[in-house]
Design an enzyme around this catalytic site. Structure first.
Site, PDB file in Angstrom:
ATOM      1  N   ASP A   1       0.874  -1.235  -0.093  1.00  0.00           N
ATOM      2  CA  ASP A   1       0.104  -0.168   0.169  1.00  0.00           C
ATOM      3  C   ASP A   1       0.840   1.405   0.197  1.00  0.00           C
ATOM      4  OD1 ASP A   1      -2.069  -1.865   0.331  1.00  0.00           O
ATOM      5  OD2 ASP A   1      -2.820  -1.179   2.137  1.00  0.00           O
TER       6      ASP A   1
ATOM      7  N   LYS B   1      -6.979  -5.545  -2.434  1.00  0.00           N
ATOM      8  CA  LYS B   1      -7.881  -5.742  -1.216  1.00  0.00           C
ATOM      9  C   LYS B   1      -8.691  -4.623  -0.749  1.00  0.00           C
ATOM     10  CE  LYS B   1      -3.935  -4.055   1.850  1.00  0.00           C
ATOM     11  NZ  LYS B   1      -4.632  -3.001   2.505  1.00  0.00           N
TER      12      LYS B   1
ATOM     13  N   CYS C   1      -1.613  -2.449   7.764  1.00  0.00           N
ATOM     14  CA  CYS C   1      -1.782  -3.454   6.718  1.00  0.00           C
ATOM     15  C   CYS C   1      -0.282  -4.184   6.628  1.00  0.00           C
ATOM     16  CB  CYS C   1      -1.971  -2.765   5.481  1.00  0.00           C
ATOM     17  SG  CYS C   1      -3.448  -2.184   5.574  1.00  0.00           S
TER      18      CYS C   1
END
Ligand SMILES: [Zn+2]
Length: 329
Positions: free
Chosen positions: A81, A204, A249
């Site tokens: 990310d 995701k 994450c």
């Protein structure tokens, strides 16, 4: 070290009745400064024979399924990310309690991509539809599924509060600002992040009704993103995790990698997080799960199979045991 080890190993493998103590000696020589306890543990995991001796077939199995993992690991670099919204956008880490600058991971990751030959590189994306359940702005839409607080108290919920939604299973959810909306500028990777040819993408958080911190599974561990299958089909043994944010994450992704029995390395200087105490708890937890925490300048020898940290040796040994335990003689 690997070569002399291989020669000694070969000598043993030609003998059909080698005492377990010799294998223990070999294992001790392979790792740097190992504790007796860990040597015993590795030895116990890879010794299928219960009669105190190993046959050449036993050695062959150990060579192919344990030693090879150490000296020829298959690596995946999972970049979590590194998207604009976490760096300069609506959920910038600089405005979170730790006040970290997400952009600082970019040159560290780029240098690793330049200097270290990972077998596979994955870029993950937080990838939400506009009606995602994690957005504070959507709370009204989902208020009837609130368990905590009650649906009639939905207006008292503030940004960054933790609530609980009903579901299978019921899940805790932090209320975030809108972020990483599919296709938006905020969902793009940072413009300076090097995107290598052949890099693989993982998305995701695309289901509106459930969040997904991990790049493996949604937060209810119900739906897979496909990353696990991608890694397994490529025979990946080692997962290097970095990116944003360390305590969310990156944490959930590395934790799942450990639980799926990969050897896991957290590249700590290629991560930035939300909250300092949660960052240190994440590192402690990952250590407890058998992962190692390293800085980017120490990664190359691990990827090349030139250095064997005992923690990763133990994971490989446990995997050997899991695979062959029912073959014990
Ligand atoms: Zn998100």
């Amino acid at each position: 070290m690997a070569r002399s080890f291989a020669e000694t190993f070969q000598k043993y493998a030609e003998n059909d009745k080698v005492p377990v103590s010799s294998l223990k000696e070999l294992i001790r020589s392979l790792f740097s400064d190992p504790s007796e306890e860990s040597v015993n543990k590795v030895c116990e995991c890879v010794t299928l024979s219960k009669n105190g001796h190993l046959s050449s077939d036993d050695f062959k199995l150990i060579w192919e399924n344990f030693i090879q993992v150490l000296i020829k690991p298959v690596s995946a670099f999972v970049i979590v990310d590194v998207q604009n919204d976490f760096i300069s956008g609506s959920l910038a880490l600089s405005s979170c309690p730790a006040k970290e600058d997400g952009a600082e991971v970019v040159p560290v990751i780029n240098k690793l991509l330049d200097d270290v030959v990972f077998d596979y590189v994955f870029y993950t994306y937080d990838w939400h539809p506009h009606n995602h359940i994690s957005f504070h702005s959507n709370l009204k839409t989902y208020k009837d599924t609130l368990l905590r607080p009650t649906p009639d108290q939905w207006e008292s919920v503030c940004m960054f509060d933790r609530v609980q939604f009903d579901g299978r299973p019921p899940l805790e959810q932090t209320m975030w600002p809108d972020h990483c909306i599919q296709g938006s500028e905020g969902s793009k990777l940072h413009k300076d992040l090097k995107v290598i040819e052949g890099g693989l993408e993982v998305y995701k958080g695309f289901n509106p009704c459930i969040d997904s911190y991990s790049a493996f599974w949604d937060n209810g561990e119900v739906t897979s993103t496909g990353l696990l299958d991608e890694l397994k089909s490529r025979n990946v043994t080692d997962v290097y995790v970095c990116g944003l944010a360390t305590d969310i994450c990156v944490n959930f992704t590395a934790t799942h990698a450990c639980k799926h029995n990969f050897r896991v390395v957290l590249v700590e200087d290629a991560c930035r997080g939300v909250d300092l105490s949660a960052i240190s708890e994440t590192k402690q937890k990952l250590n407890d799960l058998g992962a190692i925490i390293r800085t980017s300048d120490t990664i190359a020898p691990l990827v090349k199979g030139e250095e064997f940290p005992m923690e990763l040796g133990l994971v490989a040994a446990e995997n050997f045991r899991r695979k062959f335990a029912n073959m014990s003689t």
